[in-house]
Design an enzyme around this catalytic site. Structure first.
Site, PDB file in Angstrom:
ATOM      1  N   THR A 205       0.838  -1.201   0.000  1.00 41.18           N
ATOM      2  CA  THR A 205       0.000   0.000   0.000  1.00 41.18           C
ATOM      3  C   THR A 205       0.872   1.250   0.000  1.00 41.18           C
ATOM      4  O   THR A 205       0.610   2.199  -0.756  1.00 41.18           O
ATOM      5  CB  THR A 205      -0.932   0.003   1.222  1.00 41.18           C
TER       6      THR A 205
ATOM      7  N   LYS B 150     -13.711  -1.023  18.310  1.00 34.63           N
ATOM      8  CA  LYS B 150     -14.035  -0.959  19.734  1.00 34.63           C
ATOM      9  C   LYS B 150     -14.044   0.487  20.213  1.00 34.63           C
ATOM     10  O   LYS B 150     -14.898   0.888  21.005  1.00 34.63           O
ATOM     11  CB  LYS B 150     -13.031  -1.777  20.546  1.00 34.63           C
TER      12      LYS B 150
ATOM     13  N   HIS C   9     -43.770 -25.982  -7.444  1.00 36.21           N
ATOM     14  CA  HIS C   9     -43.827 -25.893  -5.984  1.00 36.21           C
ATOM     15  C   HIS C   9     -42.924 -26.935  -5.333  1.00 36.21           C
ATOM     16  O   HIS C   9     -43.332 -27.649  -4.408  1.00 36.21           O
ATOM     17  CB  HIS C   9     -45.259 -26.022  -5.489  1.00 36.21           C
TER      18      HIS C   9
ATOM     19  N   ASP D  79     -52.480 -51.628   2.394  1.00 36.62           N
ATOM     20  CA  ASP D  79     -53.449 -50.947   1.541  1.00 36.62           C
ATOM     21  C   ASP D  79     -52.788 -50.183   0.400  1.00 36.62           C
ATOM     22  O   ASP D  79     -53.351 -50.064  -0.694  1.00 36.62           O
ATOM     23  CB  ASP D  79     -54.359 -50.021   2.355  1.00 36.62           C
TER      24      ASP D  79
END
Length: 554
Positions: free
Chosen positions: A45, A146, A318, A508
């Site tokens: 930087t 902070k 859906h 069933d």
């Protein structure tokens, strides 16, 4: 002290700039210098700023120590953190600063090493990832945040313009309200960063353990023929490593706001978790913006087709399949999927697991479709699909089966589970009837089983080889799903096979399906009444196989 009055203003006389992402940093530093702000900087930087003619004080000149250990140690020093944490209206703090030669730092501009981008690379090594774990940056950010009553903390180039505007309007100061907002943003950033690092280390550890031979152990059905309780579910345990750790965390970044949620009165947004790929990061190649419900249905469709190695198409409504099919071409797969339930397919979501060609695209636009999702599209296909302005066209990349942990929110907490990635193989099937399925029936059963896995429970799927015939989804009673699947079928049910995502509690369901002429059944087994269903299947001349695993999808 009111956050609105001038007492909340703090002048910026000294700023520390240390950024990985250098977007806009030269312009920002130039603006700071117009307010006579002393700029301290580090490494790359500082070099970038000097090259642009900006006066910079090296961090080493402040600390009295050179940057060392390949840059690992440069800002971890009392003259940095003391300058950030010292309370300006605390005389003891000010005395300590004078005694130790510490000068206040009024602004910190830091964005962190690109850890997320590094670990997103497929070829990244653990060593490379670790080197991109920032230590000094988060420490400075947290110290400054902070002490936001005195210090301005900046973690994103997106905030530069607003800060400069405020400096211009106040003559070089920042307001308490703005500093507090920036502090909140800063803590969110370090939280996300730490969570990403933690998640990566967890995933890399799991990968290393897998490579070392630690594996998933699958148990069978206990007491599959009854006794000891109503349901005996197969147990899957993980040796030596548990993906459900004591602490769960993930990172999410808002990608965009959505028009509304499931209903117009609900607000909604799309977030990215940082994981690569997936529907959330799909590219919108045509049509209007996606809705909340579009994303939910598109993900269900995409996960379904991703579970097939063959050329596949799924039509979803859906979150449930209206039709699924395989084909020699995408057009064939689409037309076969459409045959299952062309009425429900209207306004649905269509997913392909191959690059869409012109033929498939032209077939697709024959009816109204909300969304089409696929790995990619030919140029000709895109041109065809864009003729339908309201058709949303999503490109998501190559199919990848979702893995890891999935979460469901409940009031007051979260449920977490490993994803249902189990893929059944023919040699795992147990024939329980007098007649075994034929090869053709077996292929149809395995196809139906995969579709059933992606259908809401109680789930029943009627199918032929490579094509769904009817789907019964989400019913409170399994026999009702059997009835509805047959009732809604547009193709002949006679001669098809049936898949059930969980066991039949009574005979069933078998009796009802037999009325419609099915020839074979695939189900997990595990009920105390398994013998009854086996007897029923034998009476009707059906072949029935048990999988030993269920696929509830709620």
């Amino acid at each position: 002290m009111s956050e609105q009055n001038t007492e909340g203003l703090r002048p910026v006389r000294r700023a520390l700039l240390s950024v990985s992402d250098k977007t806009g940093i030269v312009e920002f530093a130039s603006a700071l210098q117009r307010f006579d702000v002393e700029i301290i900087s580090t490494g790359g930087t500082a070099s970038r700023l000097r090259q642009s003619g900006i006066n910079v004080t090296d961090i080493a000149d402040v600390t009295g120590f050179p940057e060392m250990m390949d840059g690992r140690v440069k800002t971890l020093h009392p003259r940095i953190h003391g300058g950030l944490l010292a309370l300006r209206d605390n005389e003891a703090h000010q005395a300590a600063m004078r005694e130790h030669g510490i000068t206040p730092i009024d602004m910190v501009v830091v964005n962190l090493y690109p850890f997320e981008q590094t670990v997103a690379r497929e070829d990244v090594t653990l060593e490379e990832a670790i080197e991109q774990i920032d230590i000094g940056g988060p420490a400075m950010i947290r110290s400054a945040a902070k002490n936001f009553r005195d210090v301005t903390v900046v973690v994103s180039p997106d905030d530069y313009a607003k800060i400069i505007s405020e400096l211009q309007s106040t003559g070089g100061s920042t307001s308490l309200r703005h500093r507090r907002h920036l502090a909140k943003t800063a803590f969110q950033r370090t939280m996300m960063y730490d969570a990403t690092v933690s998640a990566y280390l967890m995933s890399s550890e799991a990968h290393e353990q897998t490579e070392a031979g630690i594996h998933v152990v699958t148990g069978g059905i206990s007491g599959a023929r009854g006794g000891g309780g109503d349901s005996h579910v197969p147990v899957h345990s993980i040796e030596e490593t548990d993906p459900l750790s004591d602490f769960a965390q993930w990172t999410m970044r808002k990608a965009c706001d959505l028009r509304y949620g499931e209903n117009p009165h609900q607000r909604a947004a799309l977030y990215h978790t940082g994981a690569s790929g997936g529907v959330a990061q799909a590219e919108l190649l045509g049509g209007k913006e996606m809705s909340f419900n579009n994303y939910v249905d598109a993900d269900a469709a995409w996960q379904l087709v991703s579970d097939f190695d063959e050329t596949a198409c799924a039509i979803i409504k859906h979150t449930n399949p209206a039709g699924v099919a395989l084909g020699q071409s995408l057009e064939e797969a689409y037309r076969r999927a459409l045959e299952t339930d062309p009425i429900s397919a209207f306004g649905g979501i269509v997913a392909f697991n191959r690059t869409v060609d012109e033929g498939a695209a032209r077939a697709l636009i024959e009816i109204f479709t909300e969304v089409v999702i696929a790995p990619d599209y030919s140029e000709a296909a895109i041109e065809v699909l864009r003729t339908k302005k309201n058709l949303r066209v999503l490109g998501v990349g190559e199919p990848v089966r979702a893995e890891g942990i999935e979460y469901k929110q409940i009031s007051g907490g979260m449920l977490a589970q490993t994803r249902d990635t189990y893929r059944l193989t023919p040699d795992e099937l147990k024939v329980v009837t007098k007649r075994a399925p034929s090869d053709e029936e077996l292929r149809a059963l395995l196809f139906a089983w995969t579709v059933c896995k992606h259908t809401k429970s109680n789930a029943i799927v009627y199918a032929r080889e490579g094509q769904t015939v009817g789907v019964g989804a989400g019913q409170m009673s399994r026999v009702d799903s059997v009835k509805i699947g047959a009732m809604r079928a547009q193709l002949p049910v006679k001669g098809s096979v049936m898949a059930s995502d969980a066991f039949f509690p009574f005979r069933d369901g078998i009796d009802e399906a037999a009325k419609h002429g099915i020839t074979a059944v695939i189900q997990p087994g595990g009920s105390v009444r398994d013998e009854e269903t086996i007897v029923a299947a034998n009476e009707h001349g059906l072949a029935m196989v048990f999988t030993g695993i269920r696929h509830f999808k709620h």
